[in-house]
Design a protein around this motif. Structure first.
Motif, mmCIF file in Angstrom:
data_model
loop_
_atom_site.group_PDB
_atom_site.id
_atom_site.type_symbol
_atom_site.label_atom_id
_atom_site.label_comp_id
_atom_site.label_asym_id
_atom_site.label_seq_id
_atom_site.Cartn_x
_atom_site.Cartn_y
_atom_site.Cartn_z
ATOM 1 N N LEU A 49 73.947 -20.883 -61.882
ATOM 2 C CA LEU A 49 72.648 -20.510 -61.326
ATOM 3 C C LEU A 49 72.178 -19.138 -61.805
ATOM 4 O O LEU A 49 71.016 -18.969 -62.197
ATOM 5 C CB LEU A 49 72.712 -20.543 -59.790
ATOM 6 N N ASN A 50 73.052 -18.147 -61.772
ATOM 7 C CA ASN A 50 72.639 -16.800 -62.194
ATOM 8 C C ASN A 50 72.291 -16.758 -63.674
ATOM 9 O O ASN A 50 71.413 -16.009 -64.087
ATOM 10 C CB ASN A 50 73.736 -15.784 -61.862
ATOM 11 N N ARG A 51 72.991 -17.571 -64.467
ATOM 12 C CA ARG A 51 72.639 -17.622 -65.888
ATOM 13 C C ARG A 51 71.236 -18.198 -66.056
ATOM 14 O O ARG A 51 70.429 -17.694 -66.839
ATOM 15 C CB ARG A 51 73.649 -18.473 -66.652
ATOM 16 N N ALA A 52 70.935 -19.265 -65.305
ATOM 17 C CA ALA A 52 69.610 -19.879 -65.414
ATOM 18 C C ALA A 52 68.507 -18.917 -65.007
ATOM 19 O O ALA A 52 67.392 -18.978 -65.511
ATOM 20 C CB ALA A 52 69.553 -21.148 -64.560
ATOM 21 N N LEU A 53 68.826 -18.003 -64.080
ATOM 22 C CA LEU A 53 67.837 -17.042 -63.578
ATOM 23 C C LEU A 53 67.947 -15.676 -64.250
ATOM 24 O O LEU A 53 67.286 -14.724 -63.823
ATOM 25 C CB LEU A 53 68.014 -16.871 -62.063
ATOM 26 N N SER A 54 68.756 -15.577 -65.305
ATOM 27 C CA SER A 54 69.121 -14.257 -65.831
ATOM 28 C C SER A 54 67.949 -13.465 -66.395
ATOM 29 O O SER A 54 68.015 -12.239 -66.440
ATOM 30 C CB SER A 54 70.198 -14.410 -66.908
ATOM 31 N N THR A 55 66.899 -14.125 -66.853
ATOM 32 C CA THR A 55 65.797 -13.370 -67.444
ATOM 33 C C THR A 55 64.710 -13.029 -66.439
ATOM 34 O O THR A 55 63.712 -12.409 -66.811
ATOM 35 C CB THR A 55 65.161 -14.154 -68.596
ATOM 36 N N GLN A 56 64.890 -13.408 -65.183
ATOM 37 C CA GLN A 56 63.917 -13.016 -64.174
ATOM 38 C C GLN A 56 63.995 -11.496 -63.991
ATOM 39 O O GLN A 56 65.063 -10.937 -63.738
ATOM 40 C CB GLN A 56 64.224 -13.707 -62.842
ATOM 41 N N PRO A 57 62.892 -10.785 -64.112
ATOM 42 C CA PRO A 57 62.949 -9.322 -64.084
ATOM 43 C C PRO A 57 63.240 -8.734 -62.706
ATOM 44 O O PRO A 57 63.821 -7.652 -62.609
ATOM 45 C CB PRO A 57 61.555 -8.901 -64.577
ATOM 46 N N ASP A 58 62.845 -9.416 -61.643
ATOM 47 C CA ASP A 58 63.043 -8.890 -60.290
ATOM 48 C C ASP A 58 64.396 -9.361 -59.769
ATOM 49 O O ASP A 58 64.534 -10.431 -59.173
ATOM 50 C CB ASP A 58 61.915 -9.360 -59.376
ATOM 51 N N LYS A 59 65.424 -8.552 -60.015
ATOM 52 C CA LYS A 59 66.786 -8.951 -59.659
ATOM 53 C C LYS A 59 66.995 -9.015 -58.143
ATOM 54 O O LYS A 59 67.828 -9.797 -57.666
ATOM 55 C CB LYS A 59 67.794 -7.981 -60.281
ATOM 56 N N THR A 60 66.258 -8.223 -57.399
ATOM 57 C CA THR A 60 66.369 -8.296 -55.938
ATOM 58 C C THR A 60 65.810 -9.615 -55.431
ATOM 59 O O THR A 60 66.377 -10.240 -54.522
ATOM 60 C CB THR A 60 65.633 -7.116 -55.275
ATOM 61 N N ALA A 61 64.710 -10.069 -56.023
ATOM 62 C CA ALA A 61 64.149 -11.364 -55.646
ATOM 63 C C ALA A 61 65.120 -12.486 -55.995
ATOM 64 O O ALA A 61 65.272 -13.452 -55.232
ATOM 65 C CB ALA A 61 62.814 -11.574 -56.347
ATOM 66 N N VAL A 62 65.788 -12.366 -57.134
ATOM 67 C CA VAL A 62 66.794 -13.363 -57.513
ATOM 68 C C VAL A 62 67.922 -13.374 -56.491
ATOM 69 O O VAL A 62 68.380 -14.445 -56.053
ATOM 70 C CB VAL A 62 67.343 -13.071 -58.920
#
Length: 456
Positions: free
Chosen positions: A174-187
Protein backbone atom coordinates in the motif's frame (compact mmCIF):
# COMPACT_ATOMS: atom_id res chain seq x y z
CA UNK A 1 27.06 13.42 5.52
CA UNK A 2 28.32 10.20 4.01
CA UNK A 3 25.51 7.89 2.93
CA UNK A 4 25.59 4.62 1.07
CA UNK A 5 22.82 3.42 -1.19
CA UNK A 6 23.79 -0.08 -0.25
CA UNK A 7 22.35 0.49 3.23
CA UNK A 8 19.20 2.40 2.41
CA UNK A 9 18.46 0.45 -0.77
CA UNK A 10 18.68 -2.88 1.00
CA UNK A 11 16.47 -1.62 3.81
CA UNK A 12 13.83 -0.29 1.43
CA UNK A 13 13.99 -3.46 -0.64
CA UNK A 14 13.36 -5.55 2.45
CA UNK A 15 10.56 -3.27 3.62
CA UNK A 16 8.74 -3.10 0.30
CA UNK A 17 9.49 -6.43 -1.34
CA UNK A 18 7.92 -8.88 1.06
CA UNK A 19 6.55 -11.95 -0.73
CA UNK A 20 7.80 -10.79 -4.08
CA UNK A 21 5.59 -13.18 -6.07
CA UNK A 22 2.55 -11.31 -4.76
CA UNK A 23 3.51 -7.97 -6.33
CA UNK A 24 1.82 -8.75 -9.63
CA UNK A 25 -1.23 -10.11 -7.78
CA UNK A 26 -4.73 -8.93 -8.62
CA UNK A 27 -4.90 -7.06 -5.29
CA UNK A 28 -1.81 -5.05 -6.15
CA UNK A 29 -3.18 -4.42 -9.64
CA UNK A 30 -6.30 -3.00 -8.06
CA UNK A 31 -4.27 -0.77 -5.72
CA UNK A 32 -2.22 0.55 -8.62
CA UNK A 33 -5.25 1.21 -10.77
CA UNK A 34 -7.10 3.03 -8.01
CA UNK A 35 -4.20 5.19 -6.90
CA UNK A 36 -3.31 6.19 -10.43
CA UNK A 37 -6.84 6.56 -11.77
CA UNK A 38 -8.73 7.96 -8.79
CA UNK A 39 -9.46 11.63 -8.26
CA UNK A 40 -9.94 11.19 -4.55
CA UNK A 41 -8.92 13.15 -1.46
CA UNK A 42 -5.21 12.95 -2.16
CA UNK A 43 -3.27 14.83 -4.82
CA UNK A 44 -3.08 12.87 -8.08
CA UNK A 45 -0.13 10.51 -8.23
CA UNK A 46 2.55 11.26 -10.78
CA UNK A 47 4.10 7.84 -11.17
CA UNK A 48 5.95 7.39 -14.42
CA UNK A 49 5.24 4.12 -16.20
CA UNK A 50 7.95 1.52 -16.41
CA UNK A 51 10.36 2.85 -19.02
CA UNK A 52 11.59 -0.56 -20.13
CA UNK A 53 10.76 -1.11 -23.78
CA UNK A 54 8.76 -4.32 -24.26
CA UNK A 55 10.37 -7.16 -26.14
CA UNK A 56 9.63 -6.73 -29.82
CA UNK A 57 8.21 -9.78 -31.51
CA UNK A 58 9.79 -10.80 -34.78
CA UNK A 59 6.35 -10.93 -36.41
CA UNK A 60 5.49 -7.27 -35.76
CA UNK A 61 4.71 -5.39 -38.94
CA UNK A 62 6.52 -2.17 -39.86
CA UNK A 63 3.36 -0.23 -38.94
CA UNK A 64 3.32 -1.74 -35.45
CA UNK A 65 7.04 -1.13 -35.00
CA UNK A 66 6.50 2.48 -36.02
CA UNK A 67 3.74 2.97 -33.44
CA UNK A 68 5.92 1.45 -30.70
CA UNK A 69 8.71 3.83 -31.65
CA UNK A 70 6.29 6.76 -31.53
CA UNK A 71 5.17 5.63 -28.08
CA UNK A 72 8.69 5.41 -26.69
CA UNK A 73 9.70 8.79 -28.09
CA UNK A 74 6.52 10.35 -26.69
CA UNK A 75 7.32 8.94 -23.24
CA UNK A 76 10.84 10.33 -23.39
CA UNK A 77 9.41 13.73 -24.29
CA UNK A 78 6.91 13.69 -21.45
CA UNK A 79 3.82 13.11 -23.59
CA UNK A 80 2.20 10.03 -21.99
CA UNK A 81 -1.21 10.56 -23.60
CA UNK A 82 0.29 10.29 -27.08
CA UNK A 83 2.38 7.32 -25.91
CA UNK A 84 -0.66 5.51 -24.53
CA UNK A 85 -2.59 6.00 -27.77
CA UNK A 86 0.36 4.78 -29.85
CA UNK A 87 0.79 1.66 -27.73
CA UNK A 88 -2.94 0.94 -27.76
CA UNK A 89 -3.04 1.12 -31.56
CA UNK A 90 0.08 -1.07 -31.76
CA UNK A 91 -1.50 -3.64 -29.41
CA UNK A 92 -4.79 -3.59 -31.33
CA UNK A 93 -3.11 -4.08 -34.69
CA UNK A 94 -0.61 -6.69 -33.47
CA UNK A 95 -3.13 -8.42 -31.18
CA UNK A 96 -0.33 -8.63 -28.60
CA UNK A 97 -1.20 -8.81 -24.85
CA UNK A 98 2.17 -7.41 -23.74
CA UNK A 99 1.60 -4.27 -25.75
CA UNK A 100 -1.96 -4.04 -24.41
CA UNK A 101 -0.67 -4.22 -20.85
CA UNK A 102 1.88 -1.52 -21.62
CA UNK A 103 -0.84 0.67 -23.10
CA UNK A 104 -2.96 0.18 -19.96
CA UNK A 105 -0.14 1.22 -17.64
CA UNK A 106 0.75 4.31 -19.65
CA UNK A 107 -2.91 5.34 -19.99
CA UNK A 108 -3.32 5.10 -16.20
CA UNK A 109 -0.29 7.32 -15.74
CA UNK A 110 -1.66 9.79 -18.26
CA UNK A 111 -5.00 9.73 -16.40
CA UNK A 112 -6.76 8.72 -19.60
CA UNK A 113 -9.43 6.62 -17.95
CA UNK A 114 -11.36 5.76 -21.10
CA UNK A 115 -8.25 4.73 -22.98
CA UNK A 116 -7.05 2.74 -19.95
CA UNK A 117 -10.34 0.82 -19.96
CA UNK A 118 -10.10 0.17 -23.71
CA UNK A 119 -6.53 -1.06 -23.34
CA UNK A 120 -7.37 -3.20 -20.30
CA UNK A 121 -10.30 -4.79 -22.10
CA UNK A 122 -8.04 -5.56 -25.06
CA UNK A 123 -5.47 -7.01 -22.68
CA UNK A 124 -8.12 -9.22 -21.07
CA UNK A 125 -9.40 -10.36 -24.46
CA UNK A 126 -5.90 -11.26 -25.67
CA UNK A 127 -4.89 -12.92 -22.39
CA UNK A 128 -8.07 -14.22 -20.74
CA UNK A 129 -6.05 -16.14 -18.14
CA UNK A 130 -4.44 -12.96 -16.77
CA UNK A 131 -5.75 -12.13 -13.28
CA UNK A 132 -4.20 -8.67 -13.55
CA UNK A 133 -6.02 -7.86 -16.76
CA UNK A 134 -9.31 -9.02 -15.27
CA UNK A 135 -8.77 -6.99 -12.09
CA UNK A 136 -7.87 -3.88 -14.07
CA UNK A 137 -11.08 -4.12 -16.07
CA UNK A 138 -13.12 -4.72 -12.91
CA UNK A 139 -11.50 -1.87 -10.99
CA UNK A 140 -11.69 0.64 -13.80
CA UNK A 141 -15.31 -0.33 -14.34
CA UNK A 142 -16.33 0.45 -10.76
CA UNK A 143 -18.44 3.63 -10.63
CA UNK A 144 -16.64 4.78 -7.51
CA UNK A 145 -13.19 4.26 -8.96
CA UNK A 146 -13.08 7.82 -10.22
CA UNK A 147 -14.37 9.35 -7.00
CA UNK A 148 -13.43 8.65 -3.38
CA UNK A 149 -10.05 6.94 -3.24
CA UNK A 150 -10.56 5.92 0.40
CA UNK A 151 -13.84 4.16 -0.34
CA UNK A 152 -12.38 2.46 -3.38
CA UNK A 153 -9.40 1.16 -1.43
CA UNK A 154 -11.65 -0.01 1.41
CA UNK A 155 -13.57 -2.01 -1.16
CA UNK A 156 -10.37 -3.59 -2.51
CA UNK A 157 -9.21 -4.64 0.96
CA UNK A 158 -12.64 -5.91 2.00
CA UNK A 159 -12.92 -7.87 -1.23
CA UNK A 160 -9.45 -9.36 -0.72
CA UNK A 161 -10.30 -10.36 2.86
CA UNK A 162 -13.63 -11.91 1.84
CA UNK A 163 -12.07 -13.94 -0.96
CA UNK A 164 -9.15 -15.13 1.14
CA UNK A 165 -6.63 -13.33 -1.03
CA UNK A 166 -3.27 -11.98 0.11
CA UNK A 167 -4.55 -9.21 2.36
CA UNK A 168 -1.25 -8.92 4.20
CA UNK A 169 0.71 -8.49 0.99
CA UNK A 170 -1.73 -5.81 -0.14
CA UNK A 171 -1.03 -3.80 3.03
CA UNK A 172 2.71 -4.22 2.52
CA UNK A 173 2.35 -2.82 -1.01
CA UNK A 174 0.00 0.00 0.00
CA UNK A 175 2.69 2.54 0.91
CA UNK A 176 4.52 1.83 -2.32
CA UNK A 177 1.33 2.46 -4.30
CA UNK A 178 0.90 5.78 -2.47
CA UNK A 179 4.59 6.69 -2.44
CA UNK A 180 4.37 9.63 -4.84
CA UNK A 181 1.55 11.36 -2.99
CA UNK A 182 3.13 14.62 -1.78
CA UNK A 183 1.06 15.01 1.40
CA UNK A 184 2.59 12.30 3.58
CA UNK A 185 0.43 13.20 6.57
CA UNK A 186 -2.70 12.68 4.47
CA UNK A 187 -1.30 9.32 3.36
CA UNK A 188 -0.69 8.39 7.00
CA UNK A 189 -4.27 9.22 7.93
CA UNK A 190 -5.62 7.30 4.96
CA UNK A 191 -3.54 4.20 5.74
CA UNK A 192 -4.57 4.40 9.41
CA UNK A 193 -8.23 4.38 8.44
CA UNK A 194 -7.76 1.53 5.98
CA UNK A 195 -6.01 -0.58 8.63
CA UNK A 196 -8.62 -0.18 11.38
CA UNK A 197 -10.85 -3.09 10.34
CA UNK A 198 -7.89 -5.51 10.47
CA UNK A 199 -6.44 -5.41 14.03
CA UNK A 200 -5.18 -8.97 13.76
CA UNK A 201 -3.19 -8.44 10.56
CA UNK A 202 0.46 -7.66 11.27
CA UNK A 203 0.94 -6.11 7.85
CA UNK A 204 -1.85 -3.59 8.51
CA UNK A 205 -0.04 -2.30 11.61
CA UNK A 206 3.21 -2.33 9.64
CA UNK A 207 1.64 -0.21 6.89
CA UNK A 208 0.49 2.41 9.40
CA UNK A 209 3.91 2.56 11.05
CA UNK A 210 5.68 2.90 7.71
CA UNK A 211 3.28 5.63 6.61
CA UNK A 212 3.98 7.42 9.90
CA UNK A 213 7.72 7.13 9.37
CA UNK A 214 7.33 8.54 5.87
CA UNK A 215 5.88 11.76 7.32
CA UNK A 216 9.30 12.57 8.75
CA UNK A 217 8.12 11.98 12.34
CA UNK A 218 8.03 15.66 13.25
CA UNK A 219 4.67 15.22 15.00
CA UNK A 220 5.04 13.60 18.43
CA UNK A 221 1.57 12.08 18.20
CA UNK A 222 2.46 10.34 14.95
CA UNK A 223 5.75 9.17 16.48
CA UNK A 224 3.93 7.60 19.41
CA UNK A 225 1.27 6.02 17.20
CA UNK A 226 3.85 4.67 14.73
CA UNK A 227 5.82 3.14 17.58
CA UNK A 228 2.71 1.43 18.93
CA UNK A 229 1.79 0.15 15.50
CA UNK A 230 5.19 -1.34 14.70
CA UNK A 231 5.38 -2.93 18.16
CA UNK A 232 1.97 -4.51 17.56
CA UNK A 233 3.10 -5.79 14.15
CA UNK A 234 6.06 -7.48 15.81
CA UNK A 235 3.84 -8.96 18.50
CA UNK A 236 1.71 -10.54 15.80
CA UNK A 237 4.70 -11.55 13.70
CA UNK A 238 7.82 -11.83 15.91
CA UNK A 239 11.17 -11.37 14.19
CA UNK A 240 9.61 -10.16 10.93
CA UNK A 241 12.55 -8.44 9.24
CA UNK A 242 10.72 -5.57 7.45
CA UNK A 243 9.02 -4.59 10.71
CA UNK A 244 12.35 -4.77 12.55
CA UNK A 245 13.86 -2.37 10.02
CA UNK A 246 10.98 0.10 10.28
CA UNK A 247 11.18 -0.03 14.08
CA UNK A 248 14.91 0.70 13.90
CA UNK A 249 14.27 3.62 11.54
CA UNK A 250 11.67 5.07 13.89
CA UNK A 251 13.98 4.67 16.88
CA UNK A 252 16.91 6.22 15.03
CA UNK A 253 14.97 9.45 14.52
CA UNK A 254 15.10 10.20 18.25
CA UNK A 255 17.93 7.99 19.49
CA UNK A 256 20.42 6.44 17.06
CA UNK A 257 22.10 4.70 19.98
CA UNK A 258 18.85 2.93 20.91
CA UNK A 259 18.44 1.87 17.29
CA UNK A 260 21.99 0.49 17.30
CA UNK A 261 21.31 -1.52 20.45
CA UNK A 262 18.03 -2.81 19.03
CA UNK A 263 19.59 -3.93 15.74
CA UNK A 264 22.54 -5.55 17.48
CA UNK A 265 20.12 -7.48 19.70
CA UNK A 266 18.16 -8.58 16.65
CA UNK A 267 21.33 -9.63 14.83
CA UNK A 268 22.38 -11.68 17.82
CA UNK A 269 19.24 -13.74 17.22
CA UNK A 270 19.27 -13.51 13.40
CA UNK A 271 22.91 -13.09 12.33
CA UNK A 272 22.09 -13.94 8.71
CA UNK A 273 19.94 -10.84 8.23
CA UNK A 274 21.84 -8.85 5.64
CA UNK A 275 19.24 -6.07 5.58
CA UNK A 276 19.51 -5.53 9.33
CA UNK A 277 23.31 -5.49 9.09
CA UNK A 278 23.16 -2.88 6.34
CA UNK A 279 20.72 -0.79 8.35
CA UNK A 280 23.06 -0.95 11.35
CA UNK A 281 26.04 0.04 9.20
CA UNK A 282 24.13 2.99 7.77
CA UNK A 283 23.32 4.28 11.25
CA UNK A 284 27.00 4.01 12.14
CA UNK A 285 27.87 6.01 9.00
CA UNK A 286 25.28 8.66 9.85
CA UNK A 287 26.87 8.96 13.29
CA UNK A 288 30.36 9.10 11.74
CA UNK A 289 31.33 5.89 13.53
CA UNK A 290 33.23 4.81 10.46
CA UNK A 291 35.28 2.05 12.03
CA UNK A 292 32.19 0.22 13.26
CA UNK A 293 30.40 0.80 9.96
CA UNK A 294 33.30 -0.62 7.98
CA UNK A 295 33.48 -3.65 10.22
CA UNK A 296 29.83 -4.45 9.51
CA UNK A 297 30.19 -3.94 5.76
CA UNK A 298 33.43 -5.92 5.73
CA UNK A 299 31.73 -8.85 7.45
CA UNK A 300 29.03 -8.81 4.78
CA UNK A 301 31.64 -8.52 2.04
CA UNK A 302 33.59 -11.47 3.45
CA UNK A 303 30.41 -13.53 3.15
CA UNK A 304 29.83 -12.38 -0.44
CA UNK A 305 33.04 -11.13 -2.07
CA UNK A 306 31.25 -10.65 -5.40
CA UNK A 307 28.94 -7.93 -4.05
CA UNK A 308 30.24 -4.76 -5.70
CA UNK A 309 28.00 -2.45 -3.67
CA UNK A 310 29.48 -3.77 -0.44
CA UNK A 311 32.95 -3.37 -1.90
CA UNK A 312 32.13 0.24 -2.77
CA UNK A 313 30.85 0.88 0.76
CA UNK A 314 34.02 -0.50 2.37
CA UNK A 315 36.17 1.53 -0.03
CA UNK A 316 34.28 4.80 0.55
CA UNK A 317 34.39 4.40 4.33
CA UNK A 318 38.10 3.64 4.08
CA UNK A 319 38.55 7.03 2.42
CA UNK A 320 36.78 8.67 5.37
CA UNK A 321 39.12 6.79 7.71
CA UNK A 322 42.12 7.91 5.61
CA UNK A 323 42.99 4.26 4.96
CA UNK A 324 43.93 5.16 1.42
CA UNK A 325 45.76 1.97 0.53
CA UNK A 326 42.70 -0.17 1.26
CA UNK A 327 40.40 2.27 -0.49
CA UNK A 328 42.59 2.48 -3.58
CA UNK A 329 42.89 -1.29 -3.91
CA UNK A 330 39.12 -1.73 -3.73
CA UNK A 331 38.31 1.17 -6.05
CA UNK A 332 40.82 -0.09 -8.62
CA UNK A 333 39.01 -3.44 -8.60
CA UNK A 334 35.68 -1.67 -8.98
CA UNK A 335 37.01 0.38 -11.88
CA UNK A 336 38.23 -2.76 -13.61
CA UNK A 337 34.78 -4.29 -13.14
CA UNK A 338 33.12 -1.19 -14.59
CA UNK A 339 31.04 -0.67 -11.46
CA UNK A 340 29.11 2.43 -10.53
CA UNK A 341 27.75 5.58 -12.05
CA UNK A 342 29.87 7.28 -14.72
CA UNK A 343 32.92 8.90 -13.16
CA UNK A 344 32.12 8.00 -9.56
CA UNK A 345 34.90 5.46 -8.98
CA UNK A 346 37.43 7.43 -11.02
CA UNK A 347 36.69 10.51 -8.94
CA UNK A 348 37.36 8.62 -5.70
CA UNK A 349 40.65 7.34 -7.13
CA UNK A 350 41.61 10.89 -8.09
CA UNK A 351 40.79 12.12 -4.58
CA UNK A 352 42.98 9.41 -3.08
CA UNK A 353 45.88 10.41 -5.32
CA UNK A 354 45.38 14.06 -4.36
CA UNK A 355 45.21 13.31 -0.65
CA UNK A 356 48.41 11.25 -0.87
CA UNK A 357 50.15 14.10 -2.75
CA UNK A 358 50.54 12.16 -6.00
CA UNK A 359 49.47 15.17 -7.96
CA UNK A 360 50.35 13.94 -11.45
CA UNK A 361 48.26 10.82 -10.83
CA UNK A 362 45.46 12.97 -9.44
CA UNK A 363 45.40 15.16 -12.54
CA UNK A 364 45.34 12.14 -14.84
CA UNK A 365 42.52 10.55 -12.88
CA UNK A 366 40.41 13.70 -12.64
CA UNK A 367 40.72 14.07 -16.41
CA UNK A 368 39.16 10.61 -16.75
CA UNK A 369 35.95 11.91 -15.15
CA UNK A 370 34.18 13.24 -18.20
CA UNK A 371 30.63 12.03 -17.56
CA UNK A 372 28.13 12.08 -14.75
CA UNK A 373 27.50 14.38 -11.82
CA UNK A 374 31.18 14.47 -10.83
CA UNK A 375 32.47 15.75 -14.18
CA UNK A 376 32.17 19.45 -13.32
CA UNK A 377 33.61 18.99 -9.85
CA UNK A 378 36.53 17.07 -11.35
CA UNK A 379 37.39 20.10 -13.50
CA UNK A 380 37.47 22.31 -10.42
CA UNK A 381 39.68 19.79 -8.65
CA UNK A 382 42.10 19.83 -11.61
CA UNK A 383 42.55 23.55 -11.01
CA UNK A 384 43.02 22.96 -7.28
CA UNK A 385 45.70 20.33 -7.90
CA UNK A 386 47.47 22.63 -10.36
CA UNK A 387 47.51 25.22 -7.59
CA UNK A 388 49.00 22.72 -5.18
CA UNK A 389 51.75 22.11 -7.72
CA UNK A 390 52.53 25.82 -7.61
CA UNK A 391 51.02 26.67 -10.98
CA UNK A 392 48.47 29.16 -9.66
CA UNK A 393 48.38 31.29 -12.81
CA UNK A 394 47.94 28.24 -15.01
CA UNK A 395 45.15 27.05 -12.73
CA UNK A 396 43.39 30.42 -12.98
CA UNK A 397 43.64 30.30 -16.75
CA UNK A 398 42.21 26.77 -16.68
CA UNK A 399 39.24 27.93 -14.61
CA UNK A 400 38.69 30.94 -16.85
CA UNK A 401 38.49 28.63 -19.88
CA UNK A 402 35.78 26.46 -18.34
CA UNK A 403 32.25 26.71 -19.67
CA UNK A 404 29.90 26.70 -16.66
CA UNK A 405 26.39 25.38 -17.16
CA UNK A 406 24.21 27.87 -15.34
CA UNK A 407 24.65 30.41 -12.59
CA UNK A 408 25.47 27.88 -9.88
CA UNK A 409 28.49 26.60 -11.77
CA UNK A 410 29.56 30.17 -12.57
CA UNK A 411 29.62 30.89 -8.83
CA UNK A 412 31.52 27.67 -8.13
CA UNK A 413 34.14 28.62 -10.72
CA UNK A 414 34.67 32.00 -9.04
CA UNK A 415 34.88 30.31 -5.65
CA UNK A 416 37.47 27.91 -7.03
CA UNK A 417 39.56 30.76 -8.41
CA UNK A 418 39.33 32.61 -5.10
CA UNK A 419 40.39 29.49 -3.23
CA UNK A 420 43.46 29.19 -5.46
CA UNK A 421 44.51 32.70 -4.51
CA UNK A 422 43.67 32.20 -0.86
CA UNK A 423 45.76 29.00 -0.71
CA UNK A 424 48.60 31.01 -2.26
CA UNK A 425 48.09 33.57 0.53
CA UNK A 426 46.96 36.23 -1.92
CA UNK A 427 44.04 37.24 0.26
CA UNK A 428 43.47 40.58 -1.48
CA UNK A 429 43.32 38.86 -4.85
CA UNK A 430 40.84 36.32 -3.52
CA UNK A 431 38.71 39.10 -2.05
CA UNK A 432 38.72 40.98 -5.36
CA UNK A 433 37.58 37.89 -7.29
CA UNK A 434 34.73 37.21 -4.88
CA UNK A 435 33.71 40.85 -4.63
CA UNK A 436 33.54 41.15 -8.43
CA UNK A 437 31.43 37.99 -8.58
CA UNK A 438 29.18 39.35 -5.84
CA UNK A 439 28.59 42.53 -7.84
CA UNK A 440 27.19 40.36 -10.64
CA UNK A 441 25.06 38.31 -8.25
CA UNK A 442 24.39 40.35 -5.09
CA UNK A 443 21.79 37.90 -3.77
CA UNK A 444 24.13 34.90 -3.70
CA UNK A 445 24.29 33.62 -0.12
CA UNK A 446 27.39 31.56 -0.97
CA UNK A 447 29.31 34.58 -2.25
CA UNK A 448 28.16 36.79 0.62
CA UNK A 449 29.44 34.22 3.09
CA UNK A 450 32.77 33.76 1.30
CA UNK A 451 33.37 37.51 1.06
CA UNK A 452 32.58 37.93 4.75
CA UNK A 453 34.91 35.10 5.73
CA UNK A 454 37.86 36.32 3.69
CA UNK A 455 37.33 39.93 4.83
CA UNK A 456 38.03 38.78 8.37
Amino acid sequence: MLSFPVGSRARQKAIHSVSLPSIPSIVHAALLALVLAAAGPLVHAQVAPDTATPMLGPSFSPEVMYRILVGEIALQRGEPTLAARAYYEAARDAQDPTLARRATEIALFARQRGLAMDAAQLWQKLDPASDRAQQMVTTLGQPGASGDLKSDLEHVFADAAAKGQTLGDAFVQLNRALSTQPDKTAVYRLVSELAKPYPGVAEAHFAVALAGYNTGLSDLEIVAASTREIDRALELKPGWEPAVLVKADIMAKSSPENAVRYLNAFLAEAPASGAASRALAQIYVDQKRFGEARAVFQRLLDADPSDRELQFAVAAISVQMKDYSTAERLFQALKTAGFGKPGAVAFYLAEIAEETRRYDDALARYREVTDGDAAWLAKLRIAAVMGKQGNVEGARQFVAALEPDGRDQEIQAKQAEAQLLQDAKDYQGAYNVLNTALADDPDSAELLYDVAMIAE
